[in-house]
Design an enzyme around this catalytic site. Sequence first.
Site, mmCIF file in Angstrom:
data_model
loop_
_atom_site.group_PDB
_atom_site.id
_atom_site.type_symbol
_atom_site.label_atom_id
_atom_site.label_comp_id
_atom_site.label_asym_id
_atom_site.label_seq_id
_atom_site.Cartn_x
_atom_site.Cartn_y
_atom_site.Cartn_z
ATOM 1 N N ASP A 201 0.855 -1.173 0.000
ATOM 2 C CA ASP A 201 0.000 0.000 0.000
ATOM 3 C C ASP A 201 0.902 1.238 0.000
ATOM 4 O O ASP A 201 2.124 1.132 -0.106
ATOM 5 C CB ASP A 201 -0.948 -0.002 1.211
ATOM 6 C CG ASP A 201 -2.289 0.659 0.919
ATOM 7 O OD1 ASP A 201 -2.291 1.863 0.578
ATOM 8 O OD2 ASP A 201 -3.318 -0.015 1.001
ATOM 9 N N HIS A 276 -2.572 3.119 -4.353
ATOM 10 C CA HIS A 276 -2.004 2.601 -3.109
ATOM 11 C C HIS A 276 -0.617 2.031 -3.378
ATOM 12 O O HIS A 276 -0.262 0.951 -2.915
ATOM 13 C CB HIS A 276 -2.931 1.548 -2.491
ATOM 14 C CG HIS A 276 -4.259 2.101 -2.098
ATOM 15 N ND1 HIS A 276 -4.426 2.891 -0.996
ATOM 16 C CD2 HIS A 276 -5.481 2.000 -2.683
ATOM 17 C CE1 HIS A 276 -5.702 3.257 -0.909
ATOM 18 N NE2 HIS A 276 -6.350 2.738 -1.927
ATOM 19 N N ASP A 343 -8.825 -0.191 -6.323
ATOM 20 C CA ASP A 343 -9.721 0.773 -5.684
ATOM 21 C C ASP A 343 -9.041 2.124 -5.550
ATOM 22 O O ASP A 343 -7.821 2.255 -5.629
ATOM 23 C CB ASP A 343 -10.120 0.267 -4.298
ATOM 24 C CG ASP A 343 -8.938 0.252 -3.351
ATOM 25 O OD1 ASP A 343 -7.880 -0.258 -3.761
ATOM 26 O OD2 ASP A 343 -9.054 0.758 -2.223
ATOM 27 N N GLU A 344 -9.865 3.134 -5.330
ATOM 28 C CA GLU A 344 -9.429 4.470 -4.932
ATOM 29 C C GLU A 344 -8.220 4.942 -5.738
ATOM 30 O O GLU A 344 -7.185 5.278 -5.174
ATOM 31 C CB GLU A 344 -9.132 4.501 -3.430
ATOM 32 C CG GLU A 344 -10.368 4.204 -2.593
ATOM 33 C CD GLU A 344 -10.095 4.171 -1.101
ATOM 34 O OE1 GLU A 344 -11.052 4.346 -0.338
ATOM 35 O OE2 GLU A 344 -8.929 3.946 -0.701
ATOM 36 N N TRP A 411 -17.022 -3.594 -1.247
ATOM 37 C CA TRP A 411 -16.862 -2.959 0.060
ATOM 38 C C TRP A 411 -17.805 -1.765 0.209
ATOM 39 O O TRP A 411 -18.365 -1.532 1.255
ATOM 40 C CB TRP A 411 -15.412 -2.552 0.298
ATOM 41 C CG TRP A 411 -14.950 -1.348 -0.464
ATOM 42 C CD1 TRP A 411 -14.500 -1.307 -1.750
ATOM 43 C CD2 TRP A 411 -14.882 -0.003 0.030
ATOM 44 N NE1 TRP A 411 -14.171 -0.013 -2.093
ATOM 45 C CE2 TRP A 411 -14.383 0.796 -1.014
ATOM 46 C CE3 TRP A 411 -15.188 0.579 1.256
ATOM 47 C CZ2 TRP A 411 -14.182 2.175 -0.880
ATOM 48 C CZ3 TRP A 411 -14.987 1.947 1.405
ATOM 49 C CH2 TRP A 411 -14.490 2.730 0.346
ATOM 50 N N TRP A 476 -8.649 -3.092 8.676
ATOM 51 C CA TRP A 476 -7.661 -2.106 8.253
ATOM 52 C C TRP A 476 -7.018 -1.484 9.492
ATOM 53 O O TRP A 476 -7.676 -1.315 10.523
ATOM 54 C CB TRP A 476 -8.319 -1.043 7.385
ATOM 55 C CG TRP A 476 -8.982 -1.617 6.179
ATOM 56 C CD1 TRP A 476 -10.316 -1.741 5.941
ATOM 57 C CD2 TRP A 476 -8.324 -2.189 5.050
ATOM 58 N NE1 TRP A 476 -10.542 -2.350 4.729
ATOM 59 C CE2 TRP A 476 -9.339 -2.633 4.152
ATOM 60 C CE3 TRP A 476 -6.982 -2.378 4.687
ATOM 61 C CZ2 TRP A 476 -9.048 -3.240 2.929
ATOM 62 C CZ3 TRP A 476 -6.696 -2.981 3.472
ATOM 63 C CH2 TRP A 476 -7.713 -3.401 2.599
ATOM 64 N N GLU A 478 -5.107 1.535 10.063
ATOM 65 C CA GLU A 478 -4.656 2.923 10.234
ATOM 66 C C GLU A 478 -4.750 3.390 11.682
ATOM 67 O O GLU A 478 -3.910 4.141 12.161
ATOM 68 C CB GLU A 478 -5.494 3.867 9.361
ATOM 69 C CG GLU A 478 -5.255 3.727 7.880
ATOM 70 C CD GLU A 478 -6.270 2.799 7.236
ATOM 71 O OE1 GLU A 478 -6.777 1.902 7.946
ATOM 72 O OE2 GLU A 478 -6.551 2.962 6.031
#
Length: 562
Positions: A201, A276, A343-344, A411, A476, A478
């Site tokens: 990531d 990522h 994703d993203e 998701w 996740w 974080e």
Amino acid sequence: MKRYILIILILLSPLTVFLQADNLTSPLISIVPRPTQIVPGSGNFTFSAKTAFAVENQEQAAIARNFIDLFTRAAGITPALNVGSKEGQVRFVTDSSFKPEAYLLEITPQQILIKASDTKGFFYALQSVRQLLPATIESEQPVQNIAWSVPAMTVRDEPRFGFRGLLLDPVRCFIPKENVLRIIDCMAMLKINKLHFHLTDDNGWRIEIKKYPRLTEVGAWRVDRTDVPFHSRRNPKRGELTPIGGFYTQEEIREIVAYAADRQIEVIPEIDVPAHSNAALAAYPQFACPVVKDFIGVLPGLGGRNSEIIYCAGNDSVYAFLQDVMDEILELFPSRYIHIGGDEAPKARWKACPDCQARMREEGLSSLQALQGYFMNRIISWLGDRGRAAVVWNESLRGGNLAPSAVVQMWMDKNGECARWANGGGKLIVSDFYHYYCDYPYAMTPLRKTYHYRPALKEVRPIYQKNILGVEAPVWAEYIETFAHMSEMCYPRFAAVAEAGWTREERRNAESFERRFQMVTPMLAALGVHPAAPQLWNPRPYMRLKGTAQFFLPKLPSNFRD
């Protein structure tokens, strides 16, 4: 990844005496996930040094041996193992009429008989027996004065879904190999059969790739910004020390994969593309778009905009690099599935990049989303040529050109794209963020909200429900600081998702699950995993999310910390 958005924002019921329905006041016999059917018997079967296991072949022997090892460590006794024999008090009998992973478990005071059609079925039957034993069976040291008994009963059982997964994120909070193995033990007990290993990531590259050593020399380490929350950590500066991180050597990966395989768990690696990717680009910046002039460092958090720097879709050397990486990944992971992210992906650099724009013209691509589809499809095709199936996050559907062989992991589906994919024949894994994400505090997503969620999406027509492969609970990291904190956040939520993946809808009951899970908790604790206290599972929400506040996780209540 998805944790960037809205990050803020157990079975035999107490002895699911299988008569007509649960009797919530009856004595507890705890099996999680809840089996298809349990008929209670009379008396108990007791394991002793005189107990013998009779198995038909070496594959069954490997499963029995792991179970026998529990008694060697905790009871100081080692039951005999007879291969190719019918002489024993615990007998394995192959019956081809059983579905994959299904089993029949008959416990009487005289013997235990297990029938299944495959090794997985025998393994899961033993996991049910394991949960019926005293919790001290998980002890690493011999325990005295314990009756190693299980109650007599007949259990018929089979899973609802073939895919029952758990996602681990060692990128944001590195998880040493020993703790990964502990998690695998807990997964096996709960009949979870897929470990989705998120290895790369923006915030770290966690796997050794021998052809590209800088991926771990540079990409596995980041600056120390632990004095501020993840969302406020500013970007690194050139020359700053990078003491935070870690990675798994290839030998450690092989050990993890083998340990999981012994417990009927497939390890699915994720190499995230095209976004990522800052950790990889910090090591090899030539794979970013040529318009990028910023210093690329491994990101310590979300306090800067460099997460917008992603792999260049117009540079053929990027695809050669990723194929080289995947060559080593495929050698390390024999899994059917390889997760490639998708994703993203911010596309501002692609829009300004002459190479990306040239690629769009060459391929007749009308949008940047279609360019992402092209990027993903090149890797999906390459994996398919090598007998592997790619898994992607649901954003990869938005270009409208995703290869039909891909498996989509849902998701956050805002417009029904995942249901349309399944209704069109595509395969789907359900990981709905607001129900299944384990990094969300229980005050935000109560346990019963997770438990009552139905992964058989109502928008998917009955004839296509078979295209929903199963469920996965991500954690996740974080906002997770320690393994103990991770344990609190993940349990009992992981177990609730495991029950959704295993137990038929009409057999599920939230109150029963919660009571059964409390009976399993001492076994998890003996493995070093300490779930959140029951009083925290279903609190009243302590906040409402408005506007941009949904993007930031506030300081958690002190009772969620170690």
